[in-house]
Design an enzyme around this catalytic site. Structure first.
Site, PDB file in Angstrom:
ATOM      1  N   GLY A   1       0.840  -1.190   0.000  1.00 37.78           N
ATOM      2  CA  GLY A   1       0.000   0.000   0.000  1.00 37.78           C
ATOM      3  C   GLY A   1       0.871   1.235   0.000  1.00 37.78           C
ATOM      4  O   GLY A   1       1.936   1.263  -0.601  1.00 37.78           O
ATOM      5  N   CYS A   2       0.445   2.244   0.705  1.00 38.22           N
ATOM      6  CA  CYS A   2       1.178   3.508   0.772  1.00 38.22           C
ATOM      7  C   CYS A   2       2.573   3.289   1.345  1.00 38.22           C
ATOM      8  O   CYS A   2       2.732   2.689   2.402  1.00 38.22           O
ATOM      9  CB  CYS A   2       0.398   4.493   1.638  1.00 38.22           C
ATOM     10  SG  CYS A   2       1.300   6.022   1.942  1.00 38.22           S
ATOM     11  N   PHE A   3       3.580   3.808   0.658  1.00 37.39           N
ATOM     12  CA  PHE A   3       4.948   3.575   1.128  1.00 37.39           C
ATOM     13  C   PHE A   3       5.276   4.299   2.424  1.00 37.39           C
ATOM     14  O   PHE A   3       6.188   3.924   3.141  1.00 37.39           O
ATOM     15  CB  PHE A   3       6.007   3.835   0.069  1.00 37.39           C
ATOM     16  CG  PHE A   3       5.946   5.141  -0.685  1.00 37.39           C
ATOM     17  CD1 PHE A   3       5.493   6.317  -0.127  1.00 37.39           C
ATOM     18  CD2 PHE A   3       6.384   5.178  -2.001  1.00 37.39           C
ATOM     19  CE1 PHE A   3       5.472   7.498  -0.838  1.00 37.39           C
ATOM     20  CE2 PHE A   3       6.372   6.354  -2.729  1.00 37.39           C
ATOM     21  CZ  PHE A   3       5.911   7.521  -2.146  1.00 37.39           C
TER      22      PHE A   3
END
Length: 178
Positions: free
Chosen positions: A11-13
């Site tokens: 997902g979001c880093f």
């Protein structure tokens, strides 16, 4: 034995970076993009989903301190590997769950960990994490590095990342940096 490289997408880093920065034996956690089909993709293009890249992290780890298997157990415990191209409100192929392996050994360990988690029915739904040979990793722009540590009061950090950090602390306290 020297350090090895791992590349993961969950997902979001910002979330993934915050989790792995806290682990003993893990160094140089870099947020960026991998698994796509254009060179040097900027964030503004990756988030459209048109470049094929996943937001991910790449880091070095010392296998004498933390094994690839342990890294993957933490990876699977701190995101939802059962939602295809989605993590919470982040939707699109750029937010897919993926392990980008750097050796046949990493590939085999990834397959083994997934098989064990499936056999133990750890998740209600099937794991959809992609296992793909690592390709070029492009570092994200500077404003994306160390995001959680520099902006802990931002709503995204408080509502999305904080719970992951708390879960990490409760499940893997012995693996955290002192």
């Amino acid at each position: 034995m020297k350090e090895k490289v791992a590349t993961l997408a969950a997902g979001c880093f910002w979330c993934t970076e915050a989790v792995f920065q806290r682990l003993e034996g893990v160094n140089n956690v870099i947020s960026g993009f991998t698994g796509g089909f254009i060179k040097n993709p900027p964030y503004r293009e990756v988030v459209t989903g048109r470049t094929g890249h996943a937001e991910g992290i790449q880091f070095n780890y010392d296998p004498k301190i933390i094994s690839f298997q342990e890294l993957l157990l933490i990876f699977f415990s701190t995101h939802d590997p059962t939602t295809l191209n989605r993590q919470q409100n982040d939707v699109g192929t750029q937010y897919r769950s993926a392990i980008f392996y750097h050796s046949e050994e990493q590939k085999q360990i990834a397959e083994q960990v997934i098989a064990e988690l499936e056999a133990q029915e750890v998740f209600q739904d099937p794991i959809v994490t992609e296992i793909t040979k690592a390709s070029t990793f492009y570092e994200a722009e500077a404003e994306h590095h160390n995001f959680y540590n520099e902006h802990p009061s931002q709503p995204y950090c408080q509502y999305i990342i904080d719970p992951k950090i708390h879960k990490l602390q409760s499940l893997f306290a012995e693996k955290l940096k002192k």
